[in-house]
Structures are given as structure tokens and as C-alpha cells.
Scaffold this motif. Sequence first.
Motif, mmCIF file in Angstrom:
data_model
loop_
_atom_site.group_PDB
_atom_site.id
_atom_site.type_symbol
_atom_site.label_atom_id
_atom_site.label_comp_id
_atom_site.label_asym_id
_atom_site.label_seq_id
_atom_site.Cartn_x
_atom_site.Cartn_y
_atom_site.Cartn_z
ATOM 1 N N PRO A 166 0.790 -1.232 0.000
ATOM 2 C CA PRO A 166 0.000 0.000 0.000
ATOM 3 C C PRO A 166 0.822 1.283 0.000
ATOM 4 O O PRO A 166 0.329 2.322 -0.442
ATOM 5 C CB PRO A 166 -0.834 -0.110 1.281
ATOM 6 C CG PRO A 166 -0.037 -0.999 2.164
ATOM 7 C CD PRO A 166 0.625 -1.978 1.239
ATOM 8 N N LEU A 167 2.059 1.208 0.459
ATOM 9 C CA LEU A 167 2.906 2.409 0.487
ATOM 10 C C LEU A 167 3.832 2.487 -0.726
ATOM 11 O O LEU A 167 4.652 3.395 -0.824
ATOM 12 C CB LEU A 167 3.734 2.423 1.787
ATOM 13 C CG LEU A 167 2.917 2.376 3.073
ATOM 14 C CD1 LEU A 167 3.843 2.297 4.283
ATOM 15 C CD2 LEU A 167 1.997 3.579 3.171
ATOM 16 N N ARG A 168 3.695 1.518 -1.616
ATOM 17 C CA ARG A 168 4.513 1.466 -2.845
ATOM 18 C C ARG A 168 6.005 1.500 -2.518
ATOM 19 O O ARG A 168 6.766 2.291 -3.082
ATOM 20 C CB ARG A 168 4.111 2.583 -3.795
ATOM 21 C CG ARG A 168 2.681 2.442 -4.287
ATOM 22 C CD ARG A 168 2.321 3.499 -5.321
ATOM 23 N NE ARG A 168 0.988 3.275 -5.814
ATOM 24 C CZ ARG A 168 -0.086 3.925 -5.365
ATOM 25 N NH1 ARG A 168 0.016 4.803 -4.402
ATOM 26 N NH2 ARG A 168 -1.270 3.665 -5.881
ATOM 27 N N LEU A 169 6.398 0.612 -1.604
ATOM 28 C CA LEU A 169 7.793 0.556 -1.161
ATOM 29 C C LEU A 169 8.569 -0.629 -1.734
ATOM 30 O O LEU A 169 9.723 -0.837 -1.363
ATOM 31 C CB LEU A 169 7.861 0.518 0.369
ATOM 32 C CG LEU A 169 7.610 1.842 1.067
ATOM 33 C CD1 LEU A 169 7.524 1.649 2.570
ATOM 34 C CD2 LEU A 169 8.702 2.844 0.730
ATOM 35 N N ASP A 170 7.960 -1.399 -2.623
ATOM 36 C CA ASP A 170 8.664 -2.562 -3.167
ATOM 37 C C ASP A 170 10.073 -2.221 -3.653
ATOM 38 O O ASP A 170 11.026 -2.924 -3.334
ATOM 39 C CB ASP A 170 7.877 -3.194 -4.325
ATOM 40 C CG ASP A 170 6.860 -4.225 -3.860
ATOM 41 O OD1 ASP A 170 6.825 -4.553 -2.652
ATOM 42 O OD2 ASP A 170 6.100 -4.709 -4.712
ATOM 43 N N ASP A 171 10.223 -1.188 -4.429
ATOM 44 C CA ASP A 171 11.545 -0.828 -4.963
ATOM 45 C C ASP A 171 12.488 -0.346 -3.869
ATOM 46 O O ASP A 171 13.649 -0.742 -3.820
ATOM 47 C CB ASP A 171 11.427 0.239 -6.061
ATOM 48 C CG ASP A 171 10.773 -0.302 -7.321
ATOM 49 O OD1 ASP A 171 10.831 -1.529 -7.560
ATOM 50 O OD2 ASP A 171 10.181 0.500 -8.057
ATOM 51 N N ASP A 172 12.005 0.510 -2.973
ATOM 52 C CA ASP A 172 12.846 1.042 -1.900
ATOM 53 C C ASP A 172 13.322 -0.051 -0.952
ATOM 54 O O ASP A 172 14.468 -0.021 -0.498
ATOM 55 C CB ASP A 172 12.099 2.119 -1.106
ATOM 56 C CG ASP A 172 11.887 3.389 -1.904
ATOM 57 O OD1 ASP A 172 12.832 3.838 -2.578
ATOM 58 O OD2 ASP A 172 10.771 3.938 -1.864
#
Length: 122
Positions: free
Chosen positions: A15-21
Amino acid sequence: MSSEEHNESIGRLDPLRLDDDVRSLPTMNEAGDVSALARVLRGALPSEESVAAFTVPECLAAMRDLGMYLGSLKRHGVSAFDVIPEATRSFELLGMRTRMIPRDTVYHYTCWNPVGARERLY
């Protein structure tokens, strides 16, 4: 829905779109890059409106991901809540929505952690 299906459904969420980070998290920890850890955590904090709009599983996944940065900062001797005071409110809101303590738990890194390329690692 079985417990296993519930756990897998949370693991699929970002939900926070942190996959890449999150892929860079082990490198940040190895380098002791507290500034980068704090910057990603600060940028990922959901607004009150976002937390209100999240489903409970999304709140659990958000806490999982924020907790990775919270724990990483702690590992380097930094209290995230001292350097990012606004984090307190986000964690409190997520805790209220999930009816859990307002921080990550072992469930976040085991049952609710994605598998494969999206696995969250320190």
C-alpha cells in the motif's frame, strides 16, 4: 478465508509502494546510512486520510514496511520517533485501525512478509 490465505493476501499488498525502496534496505543497513533510512521512512508515512482509506490488511502491510525502517534505524542507535516526530501519529493510526500495538511484530516479518523477489529483508 483460511489463515494461510489471509496471510498470503497481506503479503501480496504494497500500500505504500515501497517494493523498490525495500530492495535497497540491506545495502542501507550495511552502510549504516541513517540519513537514507530516515528519508525513505519520512517519505513513506501515510497521511491520516490514507490510513482511514486503507483496509485492515493494507494497514498490516503498511506497518510491516514502515517497521522495516523503524527497526533499521533502531539497529543504528537512532529512535525514528526522535528524528521523525510525525511518524508517531502514523504508527498510532495504524495501531488503532489494526487493534494491535502501534509497531511491527514478528507476524509482520514472518506470516505477512512477501515471498520471493518481494521478500522484505534487513
